[in-house]
Design a protein around this motif. Structure first.
Motif, PDB file in Angstrom:
ATOM      1  N   ILE A  69       6.607 -10.833  37.695  1.00 21.25           N
ATOM      2  CA  ILE A  69       6.811 -12.251  37.985  1.00 21.25           C
ATOM      3  C   ILE A  69       5.710 -12.740  38.915  1.00 21.25           C
ATOM      4  CG2 ILE A  69       8.366 -13.940  39.030  1.00 21.25           C
ATOM      5  CD1 ILE A  69      10.667 -12.021  38.306  1.00 21.25           C
ATOM      6  N   ASP A  70       5.107 -13.838  38.558  1.00 22.03           N
ATOM      7  CA  ASP A  70       4.102 -14.468  39.407  1.00 22.03           C
ATOM      8  C   ASP A  70       4.845 -15.364  40.395  1.00 22.03           C
ATOM      9  OD1 ASP A  70       2.081 -15.881  40.621  1.00 22.03           O
ATOM     10  OD2 ASP A  70       1.026 -16.358  38.767  1.00 22.03           O
ATOM     11  N   TRP A  71       5.188 -14.786  41.561  1.00 23.25           N
ATOM     12  CA  TRP A  71       5.986 -15.509  42.548  1.00 23.25           C
ATOM     13  C   TRP A  71       5.249 -16.712  43.111  1.00 23.25           C
ATOM     14  CZ3 TRP A  71      10.889 -14.771  42.267  1.00 23.25           C
ATOM     15  CH2 TRP A  71      11.386 -13.538  41.875  1.00 23.25           C
ATOM     16  N   GLU A  72       3.927 -16.610  43.214  1.00 18.91           N
ATOM     17  CA  GLU A  72       3.165 -17.764  43.710  1.00 18.91           C
ATOM     18  C   GLU A  72       3.298 -18.945  42.766  1.00 18.91           C
ATOM     19  OE1 GLU A  72      -0.922 -17.468  44.971  1.00 18.91           O
ATOM     20  OE2 GLU A  72      -0.521 -15.521  45.879  1.00 18.91           O
TER      21      GLU A  72
ATOM     22  N   PHE B 253       7.512 -25.877  43.898  1.00 15.25           N
ATOM     23  CA  PHE B 253       8.207 -26.561  44.982  1.00 15.25           C
ATOM     24  C   PHE B 253       7.274 -26.994  46.097  1.00 15.25           C
ATOM     25  CE2 PHE B 253      11.202 -23.558  43.082  1.00 15.25           C
ATOM     26  CZ  PHE B 253      12.204 -24.436  42.684  1.00 15.25           C
ATOM     27  N   THR B 254       6.208 -26.216  46.331  1.00 14.04           N
ATOM     28  CA  THR B 254       5.355 -26.483  47.490  1.00 14.04           C
ATOM     29  C   THR B 254       3.978 -27.005  47.145  1.00 14.04           C
ATOM     30  OG1 THR B 254       4.472 -24.239  47.510  1.00 14.04           O
ATOM     31  CG2 THR B 254       6.501 -24.633  48.763  1.00 14.04           C
ATOM     32  N   GLY B 255       3.561 -26.841  45.906  1.00 12.83           N
ATOM     33  CA  GLY B 255       2.194 -27.153  45.523  1.00 12.83           C
ATOM     34  C   GLY B 255       1.352 -25.890  45.553  1.00 12.83           C
ATOM     35  N   ASP B 256       0.202 -25.926  44.858  1.00 17.44           N
ATOM     36  CA  ASP B 256      -0.625 -24.729  44.692  1.00 17.44           C
ATOM     37  C   ASP B 256      -1.194 -24.194  45.997  1.00 17.44           C
ATOM     38  OD1 ASP B 256      -0.216 -24.674  41.966  1.00 17.44           O
ATOM     39  OD2 ASP B 256      -2.048 -25.811  41.505  1.00 17.44           O
ATOM     40  N   ILE B 257      -1.701 -25.070  46.848  1.00 17.48           N
ATOM     41  CA  ILE B 257      -2.380 -24.614  48.061  1.00 17.48           C
ATOM     42  C   ILE B 257      -1.397 -23.919  49.005  1.00 17.48           C
ATOM     43  CG2 ILE B 257      -3.622 -25.373  50.128  1.00 17.48           C
ATOM     44  CD1 ILE B 257      -4.867 -27.581  48.349  1.00 17.48           C
TER      45      ILE B 257
END
Length: 88
Positions: free
Chosen positions: A61-64, A70-74
C-alpha cells in the motif's frame, strides 16, 4: 479468508487495536511478534488472526498516496519522509 464489514453470527476471529498497531502487525519480518505482543487484542481462532497478519504483510500500500487525499501531496510526502527517517 473473507473480510466482511458485518456478519450474522460469530466470527472465527476478531482483531482490535489502533491502526498503527494493526499496521505493525502486518510487518513481514516482525509481524508475528507484534501481533502477539499485547497491543492487538485477538479473540477467537489465533491461526485465523495469524493468517490475517500474513495477508496484510503481502499488501503493498502506498500510504503517502492515501494520505495525500486528505492532506495534499507536499504534506503527505513530508510526513512520509519523517516516518521513514524515524523508522530507519
Amino acid at each position: 479468508m473473507r473480510l466482511l464489514g458485518s456478519i450474522e453470527g460469530e466470527p472465527d476471529a476478531t482483531l482490535a487495536g489502533s491502526p498503527l498497531d494493526l499496521v505493525r502487525a502486518s510487518d513481514k519480518e516482525q509481524g508475528h511478534a507484534q501481533l502477539f505482543a499485547g497491543n492487538v487484542q485477538i479473540d477467537g481462532d489465533t491461526a485465523v488472526a495469524q493468517r490475517f497478519s500474513e495477508a496484510l504483510g503481502g499488501l503493498d500500500i502506498d500510504w503517502e498516496e492515501q494520505l495525500s487525499r486528505f492532506t495534499g501531496d507536499i504534506v503527505a510526502h513530508e510526513i512520509g519522509r519523517s516516518v521513514r527517517a524515524a523508522s530507519g
